[in-house]
Design a protein around this motif. Structure first.
Motif, short mmCIF file in Angstrom:
data_model
loop_
_atom_site.label_atom_id
_atom_site.label_comp_id
_atom_site.label_asym_id
_atom_site.label_seq_id
_atom_site.Cartn_x
_atom_site.Cartn_y
_atom_site.Cartn_z
N SER A 130 0.86 -1.18 0.00
CA SER A 130 0.00 0.00 0.00
C SER A 130 0.90 1.23 0.00
CB SER A 130 -0.94 0.00 1.21
OG SER A 130 -0.21 -0.01 2.40
N PHE A 131 0.38 2.32 -0.54
CA PHE A 131 1.16 3.54 -0.68
C PHE A 131 0.42 4.68 0.01
CE2 PHE A 131 2.22 7.36 -3.31
CZ PHE A 131 3.52 7.50 -2.85
N ASP A 132 1.11 5.35 0.93
CA ASP A 132 0.56 6.52 1.61
C ASP A 132 1.05 7.77 0.88
OD1 ASP A 132 -0.48 8.39 3.30
OD2 ASP A 132 0.73 7.84 5.03
N VAL A 133 0.15 8.42 0.17
CA VAL A 133 0.50 9.57 -0.66
C VAL A 133 1.01 10.74 0.18
CG1 VAL A 133 -0.38 11.23 -2.34
CG2 VAL A 133 -1.20 8.89 -2.39
N GLN A 134 0.39 10.99 1.32
CA GLN A 134 0.76 12.15 2.14
C GLN A 134 2.19 12.06 2.66
OE1 GLN A 134 -1.15 14.80 2.39
NE2 GLN A 134 -2.75 13.82 1.19
N SER A 135 2.57 10.91 3.20
CA SER A 135 3.90 10.77 3.79
C SER A 135 4.93 10.17 2.82
CB SER A 135 3.83 9.92 5.06
OG SER A 135 3.34 8.63 4.74
N MET A 144 15.93 -3.07 -3.89
CA MET A 144 16.27 -3.19 -2.47
C MET A 144 15.94 -4.59 -1.96
SD MET A 144 14.51 0.26 -1.05
CE MET A 144 13.64 1.04 -2.38
N ASN A 145 16.90 -5.24 -1.35
CA ASN A 145 16.66 -6.51 -0.67
C ASN A 145 16.20 -6.20 0.75
OD1 ASN A 145 17.49 -8.17 -2.82
ND2 ASN A 145 19.61 -7.82 -2.28
N PHE A 146 15.33 -7.06 1.30
CA PHE A 146 14.86 -6.82 2.66
C PHE A 146 14.61 -8.15 3.36
CE2 PHE A 146 11.00 -7.09 0.19
CZ PHE A 146 10.19 -7.89 0.98
N GLU A 147 14.59 -8.07 4.68
CA GLU A 147 14.18 -9.18 5.52
C GLU A 147 13.38 -8.58 6.67
OE1 GLU A 147 15.98 -12.87 8.14
OE2 GLU A 147 17.32 -11.70 6.86
N VAL A 148 12.17 -9.08 6.87
CA VAL A 148 11.31 -8.57 7.92
C VAL A 148 11.72 -9.23 9.23
CG1 VAL A 148 8.93 -8.35 8.72
CG2 VAL A 148 9.44 -8.21 6.28
N THR A 149 12.09 -8.40 10.21
CA THR A 149 12.56 -8.92 11.50
C THR A 149 11.61 -8.56 12.64
OG1 THR A 149 13.90 -6.93 11.80
CG2 THR A 149 14.98 -8.84 10.81
N HIS A 150 10.44 -8.06 12.32
CA HIS A 150 9.44 -7.69 13.33
C HIS A 150 8.06 -7.92 12.77
CE1 HIS A 150 9.84 -4.16 10.76
NE2 HIS A 150 8.63 -3.82 11.15
N SER A 151 7.08 -8.02 13.63
CA SER A 151 5.71 -8.19 13.16
C SER A 151 5.09 -6.82 12.93
CB SER A 151 4.90 -8.99 14.18
OG SER A 151 4.89 -8.32 15.41
N GLY A 152 4.11 -6.78 12.08
CA GLY A 152 3.45 -5.51 11.78
C GLY A 152 3.79 -5.01 10.39
N ILE A 153 3.53 -3.74 10.16
CA ILE A 153 3.73 -3.11 8.86
C ILE A 153 5.18 -2.62 8.74
CG2 ILE A 153 2.99 -1.22 7.35
CD1 ILE A 153 0.83 -3.30 7.75
N THR A 154 5.81 -2.95 7.61
CA THR A 154 7.15 -2.45 7.31
C THR A 154 7.00 -1.23 6.41
OG1 THR A 154 8.03 -4.70 7.40
CG2 THR A 154 9.39 -3.05 6.30
N GLN A 155 7.63 -0.13 6.77
CA GLN A 155 7.52 1.10 5.99
C GLN A 155 8.83 1.38 5.26
OE1 GLN A 155 6.26 4.22 8.66
NE2 GLN A 155 4.11 3.62 8.42
N ILE A 156 8.70 1.76 3.98
CA ILE A 156 9.85 2.13 3.16
C ILE A 156 9.63 3.55 2.67
CG2 ILE A 156 11.17 1.58 1.09
CD1 ILE A 156 10.20 -1.33 1.49
N PRO A 157 10.43 4.52 3.14
CA PRO A 157 10.25 5.92 2.72
C PRO A 157 10.72 6.14 1.29
CG PRO A 157 12.11 5.74 4.21
CD PRO A 157 11.49 4.37 4.14
N LEU A 158 9.98 6.97 0.56
CA LEU A 158 10.30 7.28 -0.84
C LEU A 158 10.53 8.76 -1.07
CD1 LEU A 158 7.63 5.03 -2.59
CD2 LEU A 158 10.00 4.48 -2.08
#
Length: 141
Positions: free
Chosen positions: A64-69, A98-112
């Motif tokens: 999902s993409f948050d347009v505001q932030s 970008m390679n990634f690994e999720v190390t926590h539960s919940g939503i992962t955010q990637i700033p653009l």
């Protein structure tokens, strides 16, 4: 003026129009392939279809993409590995992977915020519970 001159002038005008269009199209910049390895990617296309179907079967919106932030949010479980590709169709020099690994539960955010404004194609490949998934989203910054 007779018929012969009219036909000749029409043919000359048509040839001039075609030559002008050829010159303009040859001089155009910014027309690039989506990927350098186009033919190799085309051969793997059935795998991409299967991965996309497996992502659809998850019954959740992963990207999902948050347009505001200007942040991409990934809804992935802990321990998920994968890579995120950002394609800019008008300029391949801006593409990012970008390679990634999720190390926590919940939503992962990637700033653009560092990306240039415009049209982007976001492609996400990940492995969840031993199954490969693929999802794609088109965004405008």
């Amino acid at each position: 003026m007779d018929w012969g001159k009219g036909i000749v002038l029409t043919i000359i005008g048509f040839v001039a129009l075609i030559l002008t269009m050829v010159v303009i199209s040859v001089r155009m910049d910014g027309i690039e392939l989506v990927t350098e390895n186009y033919y190799e990617e085309e051969i793997k296309y059935q795998d991409r279809i299967d991965e996309s179907k497996s992502a659809d079967d998850l019954d959740r919106e992963v990207i999902s993409f948050d347009v505001q932030s200007k942040v991409i949010e990934l809804d992935l479980p802990n321990g998920t590995k994968g890579f995120l590709q950002l394609f800019r169709p008008s300029d391949s020099s801006l593409d990012q992977k970008m390679n990634f690994e999720v190390t926590h539960s919940g939503i992962t955010q990637i700033p653009l915020k560092e990306l240039k404004p415009g049209y982007w194609k976001v492609q996400l490949n990940w492995t969840e519970n031993g199954i490969d998934h693929y999802q794609e989203k088109k965004i405008t910054l």
